[in-house]
Write an enzyme that holds these catalytic residues in place. Structure first.
Site, PDB file in Angstrom:
ATOM      1  N   ASP A  16       0.830  -1.212   0.000  1.00  0.00           N
ATOM      2  CA  ASP A  16       0.000   0.000   0.000  1.00  0.00           C
ATOM      3  C   ASP A  16       0.864   1.262   0.000  1.00  0.00           C
ATOM      4  OD1 ASP A  16      -2.344   1.433   0.011  1.00  0.00           O
ATOM      5  OD2 ASP A  16      -2.658   1.283   2.179  1.00  0.00           O
ATOM      6  N   ASN A  18       1.222   3.461  -2.898  1.00  0.00           N
ATOM      7  CA  ASN A  18       1.722   3.914  -4.207  1.00  0.00           C
ATOM      8  C   ASN A  18       1.208   5.309  -4.559  1.00  0.00           C
ATOM      9  OD1 ASN A  18       2.803   1.392  -4.437  1.00  0.00           O
ATOM     10  ND2 ASN A  18       1.345   0.644  -5.977  1.00  0.00           N
ATOM     11  N   ARG A  20       0.074   7.751  -2.597  1.00  0.00           N
ATOM     12  CA  ARG A  20       0.657   8.817  -1.769  1.00  0.00           C
ATOM     13  C   ARG A  20       2.113   9.078  -2.139  1.00  0.00           C
ATOM     14  NH1 ARG A  20      -1.142   6.115   3.578  1.00  0.00           N
ATOM     15  NH2 ARG A  20      -1.769   4.540   2.055  1.00  0.00           N
ATOM     16  N   ASN A  64     -11.091  -2.237  -4.860  1.00  0.00           N
ATOM     17  CA  ASN A  64     -10.344  -1.321  -5.740  1.00  0.00           C
ATOM     18  C   ASN A  64     -11.036  -1.085  -7.086  1.00  0.00           C
ATOM     19  OD1 ASN A  64      -7.076  -2.505  -4.615  1.00  0.00           O
ATOM     20  ND2 ASN A  64      -8.248  -0.742  -3.901  1.00  0.00           N
TER      21      ASN A  64
HETATM   22  C1  IPE Z   1      -5.425  -2.566   0.082  1.00  0.00           C
HETATM   23  O1  IPE Z   1      -5.087  -1.247  -0.143  1.00  0.00           O
HETATM   24  C2  IPE Z   1      -5.456  -3.320  -1.211  1.00  0.00           C
HETATM   25  C3  IPE Z   1      -4.179  -3.508  -1.875  1.00  0.00           C
HETATM   26  C4  IPE Z   1      -3.008  -3.167  -1.426  1.00  0.00           C
HETATM   27  C5  IPE Z   1      -4.251  -4.163  -3.143  1.00  0.00           C
HETATM   28  P1  IPE Z   1      -6.191  -0.101  -0.254  1.00  0.00           P
HETATM   29  O2  IPE Z   1      -5.485   1.176  -0.383  1.00  0.00           O
HETATM   30  O3  IPE Z   1      -7.161  -0.456  -1.320  1.00  0.00           O
HETATM   31  O4  IPE Z   1      -6.941  -0.261   1.131  1.00  0.00           O
HETATM   32  P2  IPE Z   1      -7.685   0.798   2.048  1.00  0.00           P
HETATM   33  O5  IPE Z   1      -8.656   1.530   1.181  1.00  0.00           O
HETATM   34  O6  IPE Z   1      -6.642   1.703   2.600  1.00  0.00           O
HETATM   35  O7  IPE Z   1      -8.319  -0.038   3.104  1.00  0.00           O
HETATM   36  C1  IPE Z   2      -1.634   0.343  -3.281  1.00  0.00           C
HETATM   37  O1  IPE Z   2      -1.438   1.718  -3.341  1.00  0.00           O
HETATM   38  C2  IPE Z   2      -1.945  -0.265  -4.628  1.00  0.00           C
HETATM   39  C3  IPE Z   2      -3.361  -0.615  -4.812  1.00  0.00           C
HETATM   40  C4  IPE Z   2      -4.267  -0.620  -3.886  1.00  0.00           C
HETATM   41  C5  IPE Z   2      -3.750  -1.011  -6.147  1.00  0.00           C
HETATM   42  P1  IPE Z   2      -2.646   2.742  -3.282  1.00  0.00           P
HETATM   43  O2  IPE Z   2      -3.060   3.062  -4.676  1.00  0.00           O
HETATM   44  O3  IPE Z   2      -3.729   2.282  -2.384  1.00  0.00           O
HETATM   45  O4  IPE Z   2      -1.903   3.992  -2.655  1.00  0.00           O
HETATM   46  P2  IPE Z   2      -2.479   5.002  -1.583  1.00  0.00           P
HETATM   47  O5  IPE Z   2      -2.962   4.188  -0.421  1.00  0.00           O
HETATM   48  O6  IPE Z   2      -3.583   5.761  -2.241  1.00  0.00           O
HETATM   49  O7  IPE Z   2      -1.308   5.863  -1.239  1.00  0.00           O
HETATM   50 MG    MG Z   3      -4.081   2.502  -0.397  1.00  0.00          MG
END
Ligand code: IPE
Ligand code: IPE
Ligand code: MG
Length: 239
Positions: A16, A18, A20, A64
């Protein structure tokens, strides 16, 4: 790489942060995903070297799908790009590849690539690399229950072991260690059944910054844990 001691058999990672990572640099979110994918590649290689038996990477949750379609589309393209590019290397490293989740909901051409990667690595003997895509724990449990009901299993036959065999992760040991990057302290629907007794490790580091050294820190932290599984400490019982 210097690491002695107990190596977790199965590690799960909630990759998690990416978005940000990109946002603080004034970059589009997708650039964060691209860098995150590079990081996954590195962590897969380190896992193989460490002798980890199974690595499950949470790449895309069912939740997602709610993201803007442009982000979802670019994530799918990245997945396609990396699978195509990395397949030969996975074969060479003797990795067994498997995707878990509602794979049939992915674009058809990605399903084809996934089946190809699974097929071409099925007889390998090395680390099992599991990618959770369009995956969520509750959904997996419900699908397992449906499969079980269709199979006509009798209630007396239903044990935890039998239930395991209906899950997407059938045949895999439960994760010993689950890592989540980016400072969020939640499981977000990842391996709910399987993670019942996993050791959890949270770090503020965003996934694109999660280097090999950070990974080794997580494993060293795991090595200091005492896993009691509800029993009492061996030391506490000593005379
Ligand atoms: C969890 O991350 C899912 C993956 C890393 C694939 P999210 O960014 O989707 O989760 P929440 O929204 O913070 O719970
Ligand atoms: C994790 O990074 C990857 C996926 C959930 C696909 P995010 O896209 O959730 O990154 P943040 O949490 O918004 O920073
Ligand atoms: Mg995330």
């Amino acid at each position: 790489m210097l690491l002695t001691g107990r190596i977790p058999r199965h590690v799960g990672i909630i990759m998690d942060g990416n978005g940000r990572w990109a946002e603080v640099r004034g970059l589009p979110r997708i650039e964060g995903h691209r860098r995150g994918a590079e990081r996954s590649k590195e962590i897969i290689e380190v896992s193989v070297e460490l002798g980890i038996k199974a690595l499950t990477l949470y790449a895309f949750s069912i939740e997602n799908w709610q993201r803007p379609s442009s982000e979802v589309m670019t994530l799918m393209k990245l997945l396609e790009f990396y699978l195509n590019k990395e397949l030969d290397r996975l074969i060479k490293k003797d990795v067994v590849f498997k995707a878990i989740g509602e794979i049939w909901k992915l674009p058809e051409h990605i399903q084809v690539i996934i089946r190809e990667a699974e097929g071409k690595t099925a007889s390998n003997k090395g680390m099992r690399l599991v990618i959770a895509i369009s995956y969520s724990g509750r959904n997996e449990i419900l699908r397992a229950v449906k499969k079980m009901l269709y199979s006509g299993i009798r209630p007396e036959e239903l044990t935890e072991e039998a239930f395991n065999s209906y899950l997407d992760t059938a045949g895999l040991p439960a994760p010993d260690l689950i890592i989540r990057t980016s400072g969020e302290m939640r499981i977000s629907n990842f391996l709910l059944w399987q993670g019942a007794y996993s050791e959890l490790y949270f770090t503020d580091t965003l996934w694109p910054d999660f280097t090999e050294d950070e990974f080794l820190l997580a494993i060293q932290d795991y090595q200091r844990r005492e896993r009691r599984f509800g029993a009492i400490s061996v030391r506490a019982d000593a005379p």
